[in-house]
Design a protein around this motif. Sequence first.
Motif, PDB file in Angstrom:
ATOM      1  N   ILE A 189       0.831  -1.200   0.000  1.00  0.00           N
ATOM      2  CA  ILE A 189       0.000   0.000   0.000  1.00  0.00           C
ATOM      3  C   ILE A 189       0.871   1.259   0.000  1.00  0.00           C
ATOM      4  O   ILE A 189       0.676   2.176  -0.811  1.00  0.00           O
ATOM      5  N   ILE A 190       1.856   1.314   0.921  1.00  0.00           N
ATOM      6  CA  ILE A 190       2.764   2.472   0.960  1.00  0.00           C
ATOM      7  C   ILE A 190       3.591   2.529  -0.308  1.00  0.00           C
ATOM      8  O   ILE A 190       3.810   3.615  -0.881  1.00  0.00           O
ATOM      9  N   ARG A 191       4.064   1.380  -0.758  1.00  0.00           N
ATOM     10  CA  ARG A 191       4.877   1.361  -1.989  1.00  0.00           C
ATOM     11  C   ARG A 191       4.089   1.910  -3.183  1.00  0.00           C
ATOM     12  O   ARG A 191       4.599   2.740  -3.940  1.00  0.00           O
ATOM     13  N   ASN A 192       2.852   1.468  -3.334  1.00  0.00           N
ATOM     14  CA  ASN A 192       2.030   1.960  -4.438  1.00  0.00           C
ATOM     15  C   ASN A 192       1.716   3.449  -4.272  1.00  0.00           C
ATOM     16  O   ASN A 192       1.660   4.193  -5.257  1.00  0.00           O
ATOM     17  N   GLY A 193       1.527   3.890  -3.009  1.00  0.00           N
ATOM     18  CA  GLY A 193       1.289   5.309  -2.766  1.00  0.00           C
ATOM     19  C   GLY A 193       2.482   6.160  -3.163  1.00  0.00           C
ATOM     20  O   GLY A 193       2.321   7.237  -3.748  1.00  0.00           O
ATOM     21  N   LEU A 194       3.685   5.677  -2.844  1.00  0.00           N
ATOM     22  CA  LEU A 194       4.901   6.391  -3.235  1.00  0.00           C
ATOM     23  C   LEU A 194       5.030   6.451  -4.749  1.00  0.00           C
ATOM     24  O   LEU A 194       5.370   7.501  -5.326  1.00  0.00           O
ATOM     25  N   GLU A 195       4.775   5.337  -5.410  1.00  0.00           N
ATOM     26  CA  GLU A 195       4.892   5.298  -6.871  1.00  0.00           C
ATOM     27  C   GLU A 195       3.891   6.242  -7.528  1.00  0.00           C
ATOM     28  O   GLU A 195       4.208   6.902  -8.524  1.00  0.00           O
TER      29      GLU A 195
END
Length: 332
Positions: A189-195
């Motif tokens: 979730i955080i990774r996709n938010g950063l991307e």
Amino acid sequence: YKEPPADLPAIQRGNWFDIPQDDEVQGYLNRSQLAPVSGAAWQAARLSKAAYLYRDADSGWSVVVKYYGVKTGQQGPKHALREFKLTQLACSAWLVTPGYRAVEPLDVWADVLFLEYIDGLTLEDMISIRKSQPGVLIRCLEQTATLMANLHSNMVNVTEYAGFAHWIRKTRKIIHQLGKYGVLQDDPIIRNGLEKSIADWEERSWMDDFNPVPMHGDTTTSNFVFPKQGDVVAIDWERAGYSDPAFDLGRLAAEIAHSIDHNGGDMAEATAFIEYLVEMYCSSLKSGADTETLLERAKFYQASSSLRIARNGWVPREDRLRLVGQAFALLT
């Protein structure tokens, strides 16, 4: 490539040990007459895997020796020569205001680089003693900000420089590494938010609205040294080049925030020091500089640099997660 002197496992980093008589660099130092006195015997102290401090055991004269072969293998001579030339340029053209200077490059031999030894405390040291010696860190931040402003005030006419697309690619690579090997491995979730945030920043065409200037490229708190004479000296120019001055400012802001957190502080304290650094930096720039958009661009680079620090496995996991959170807040 040249091998650094053997350092016994029992010898801690920074401790002096005697160098064997057949050490190649010791022989070169004596032959080249770099030292003011030709030393019959030399000692060394390991600063890092590839950097050593050599000193003449009799006179005490010291020199920093970087073994590029350890870092880059057969490409060592090319990279050693590159840092030598960049440091020469920083000394002779980029930083010429008294009190603000670059470390002096002394010589390069094969894959080995010889640099002036600066006896002093780093900005990292100043952060660690800020509570026991009030006022010291403020003075050093002002000097660091002025040095960077002097560096970035050099107008250059270059056609090849690192644009925003270059830094977008690097940041995406860091996020990928954090997701594959690091603290975001189990947090899609955080990774996709950063991307998604990176994709939003990529659409901001004004991120490329800057005049390229000489940049240090690695503005960590360990790369600014304060000798007893009162100068500030920037070291480690191997990543120097031409790009957006906001990169240097953003990276240093991230490094200061992490260092203060690591040395018993919190984000509120770090923010106050960073705001002072930014104020001093902007006031030292040449008149007419567009500081408003520069500081907006610096937010991206502070976030990217925070993610870069979070990639380091030796940083405690809680600290790495906090760095990711800080980066996410800056990007959104």
